[in-house]
Design a protein around this motif. Structure first.
Motif, mmCIF file in Angstrom:
data_model
loop_
_atom_site.group_PDB
_atom_site.id
_atom_site.type_symbol
_atom_site.label_atom_id
_atom_site.label_comp_id
_atom_site.label_asym_id
_atom_site.label_seq_id
_atom_site.Cartn_x
_atom_site.Cartn_y
_atom_site.Cartn_z
ATOM 1 N N ARG A 26 0.874 -1.198 -0.133
ATOM 2 C CA ARG A 26 0.153 0.008 0.153
ATOM 3 C C ARG A 26 0.663 1.359 -0.077
ATOM 4 O O ARG A 26 0.236 2.318 0.189
ATOM 5 N N GLU A 27 1.993 1.344 -0.483
ATOM 6 C CA GLU A 27 2.957 2.238 -0.283
ATOM 7 C C GLU A 27 3.541 2.419 -1.799
ATOM 8 O O GLU A 27 3.962 1.612 -2.546
ATOM 9 N N PRO A 28 3.165 3.832 -2.230
ATOM 10 C CA PRO A 28 3.881 3.897 -3.508
ATOM 11 C C PRO A 28 5.527 3.989 -3.720
ATOM 12 O O PRO A 28 6.010 4.704 -2.742
ATOM 13 N N VAL A 29 6.025 3.445 -4.626
ATOM 14 C CA VAL A 29 7.550 3.110 -4.749
ATOM 15 C C VAL A 29 7.679 3.824 -6.228
ATOM 16 O O VAL A 29 7.366 3.098 -7.129
ATOM 17 N N PRO A 30 8.508 4.865 -6.574
ATOM 18 C CA PRO A 30 8.939 5.293 -7.910
ATOM 19 C C PRO A 30 9.884 4.060 -8.600
ATOM 20 O O PRO A 30 10.784 3.578 -7.933
ATOM 21 N N ASP A 35 12.249 -1.964 -20.201
ATOM 22 C CA ASP A 35 11.756 -2.551 -21.293
ATOM 23 C C ASP A 35 10.475 -3.104 -21.004
ATOM 24 O O ASP A 35 10.147 -3.290 -19.736
ATOM 25 N N ILE A 36 9.786 -3.323 -21.795
ATOM 26 C CA ILE A 36 8.165 -3.839 -21.521
ATOM 27 C C ILE A 36 7.521 -4.733 -22.792
ATOM 28 O O ILE A 36 8.133 -4.679 -23.899
ATOM 29 N N GLY A 37 6.663 -5.403 -22.422
ATOM 30 C CA GLY A 37 6.159 -6.216 -23.312
ATOM 31 C C GLY A 37 4.714 -6.544 -22.922
ATOM 32 O O GLY A 37 4.372 -6.423 -21.688
ATOM 33 N N PRO A 38 3.923 -7.421 -23.663
ATOM 34 C CA PRO A 38 2.721 -7.696 -23.007
ATOM 35 C C PRO A 38 2.731 -8.878 -21.923
ATOM 36 O O PRO A 38 1.668 -9.036 -21.040
ATOM 37 N N GLY A 39 3.649 -9.459 -21.691
ATOM 38 C CA GLY A 39 3.911 -10.349 -20.538
ATOM 39 C C GLY A 39 4.444 -9.566 -19.191
ATOM 40 O O GLY A 39 4.467 -10.237 -18.243
ATOM 41 N N GLY A 40 5.053 -8.629 -19.464
ATOM 42 C CA GLY A 40 5.871 -7.953 -18.202
ATOM 43 C C GLY A 40 6.620 -6.811 -18.493
ATOM 44 O O GLY A 40 6.649 -6.312 -19.627
ATOM 45 N N VAL A 41 7.277 -6.374 -17.284
ATOM 46 C CA VAL A 41 8.247 -5.043 -17.555
ATOM 47 C C VAL A 41 9.473 -5.328 -16.620
ATOM 48 O O VAL A 41 9.192 -6.142 -15.405
ATOM 49 N N PHE A 42 10.501 -4.719 -16.953
ATOM 50 C CA PHE A 42 11.785 -4.739 -15.988
ATOM 51 C C PHE A 42 11.646 -3.257 -15.666
ATOM 52 O O PHE A 42 11.645 -2.299 -16.279
ATOM 53 N N LEU A 43 11.600 -3.300 -14.283
ATOM 54 C CA LEU A 43 11.663 -2.074 -13.410
ATOM 55 C C LEU A 43 13.035 -1.703 -12.940
ATOM 56 O O LEU A 43 13.577 -2.388 -12.217
ATOM 57 N N GLU A 44 13.741 -0.438 -13.275
ATOM 58 C CA GLU A 44 14.839 0.097 -12.380
ATOM 59 C C GLU A 44 14.263 0.714 -11.246
ATOM 60 O O GLU A 44 13.547 1.581 -11.101
ATOM 61 N N THR A 45 14.707 -0.053 -10.197
ATOM 62 C CA THR A 45 14.406 0.576 -8.663
ATOM 63 C C THR A 45 15.378 0.203 -7.594
ATOM 64 O O THR A 45 15.998 -1.047 -7.695
ATOM 65 N N ASP A 46 15.244 0.744 -6.495
ATOM 66 C CA ASP A 46 16.022 0.300 -5.364
ATOM 67 C C ASP A 46 15.312 -0.601 -4.490
ATOM 68 O O ASP A 46 15.636 -1.156 -3.573
ATOM 69 N N ALA A 47 13.969 -0.833 -4.759
ATOM 70 C CA ALA A 47 13.020 -1.289 -3.775
ATOM 71 C C ALA A 47 13.413 -2.877 -4.062
ATOM 72 O O ALA A 47 13.672 -3.416 -5.076
ATOM 73 N N ALA A 48 13.510 -3.727 -2.652
ATOM 74 C CA ALA A 48 13.538 -4.864 -2.901
ATOM 75 C C ALA A 48 12.315 -5.507 -2.809
ATOM 76 O O ALA A 48 11.508 -5.471 -1.700
ATOM 77 N N MET A 49 12.300 -6.792 -3.374
ATOM 78 C CA MET A 49 10.903 -7.693 -3.426
ATOM 79 C C MET A 49 11.422 -8.985 -3.518
ATOM 80 O O MET A 49 12.083 -9.293 -4.588
ATOM 81 N N SER A 50 10.858 -9.844 -2.871
ATOM 82 C CA SER A 50 11.210 -11.275 -3.000
ATOM 83 C C SER A 50 10.313 -11.800 -4.165
ATOM 84 O O SER A 50 9.410 -11.412 -4.571
ATOM 85 N N GLU A 51 10.988 -12.969 -4.757
ATOM 86 C CA GLU A 51 10.280 -13.581 -5.950
ATOM 87 C C GLU A 51 8.951 -14.041 -5.572
ATOM 88 O O GLU A 51 8.756 -14.525 -4.538
ATOM 89 N N ALA A 85 21.420 -0.450 -13.648
ATOM 90 C CA ALA A 85 20.703 -0.130 -12.202
ATOM 91 C C ALA A 85 19.997 -1.403 -11.762
ATOM 92 O O ALA A 85 19.678 -2.095 -12.489
ATOM 93 N N PRO A 86 20.050 -1.385 -10.253
ATOM 94 C CA PRO A 86 19.260 -2.280 -9.908
ATOM 95 C C PRO A 86 17.579 -2.260 -10.223
ATOM 96 O O PRO A 86 17.382 -1.501 -10.626
ATOM 97 N N GLY A 87 17.012 -3.538 -10.291
ATOM 98 C CA GLY A 87 15.822 -3.651 -10.609
ATOM 99 C C GLY A 87 14.848 -4.899 -10.295
ATOM 100 O O GLY A 87 15.668 -5.837 -9.953
ATOM 101 N N LEU A 88 13.812 -5.042 -10.822
ATOM 102 C CA LEU A 88 12.982 -6.081 -10.783
ATOM 103 C C LEU A 88 12.251 -6.494 -12.063
ATOM 104 O O LEU A 88 11.923 -5.701 -12.585
#
Length: 120
Positions: A26-30, A35-51, A85-88
């Motif tokens: 519930r917290e916004p993270v910039p 890159d992007i496609g109909p199946g997903g996106v790669f985001l450059e961010t310092d946010a850490a998220m588990s698989e 850059a780091p990302g998800l």
């Protein structure tokens, strides 16, 4: 991404630089799309998220209205400053058919052309 990796994808991908809001707990993270496609996106961010972690993304393609999708983290990268850059990597798990179609059309129009290397 090598030509072989590109050909093995189920969905086309294209380079895309755009601001994305990643909602996590519930917290916004910039974040910035790489890159992007109909199946997903790669985001450059310092946010850490588990698989496997679910998130909500708000994004906008050029000349389109913004839209919201639900995604699942499939990979996290630490990055290699200053080169990368780091990302998800986020897979779209809940997306309207019209949004998926718009992403497919965008990716097909903007994907890089892979030229075979000829060795003489």
């Amino acid at each position: 991404m090598s030509a072989v990796e590109h050909e093995d994808r189920h969905n086309p991908r294209a380079p895309f630089r755009g601001e994305v809001t990643l909602w996590r707990n519930r917290e916004p993270v910039p974040a910035t799309a790489r890159d992007i496609g109909p199946g997903g996106v790669f985001l450059e961010t310092d946010a850490a998220m588990s698989e496997g972690a679910l998130c909500v993304l708000r994004l906008k393609l050029p000349d389109q209205h913004g839209f919201t999708v639900m995604g699942r983290t499939v990979r996290s990268e630490r990055g290699r400053p200053p080169l990368r850059a780091p990302g998800l990597a986020v897979e779209f798990v809940s997306i309207a058919p019209s949004q998926r179609f718009a992403l497919r059309r965008f990716a097909l129009r903007h994907r890089p052309v892979v030229t075979p290397r000829v060795v003489l």
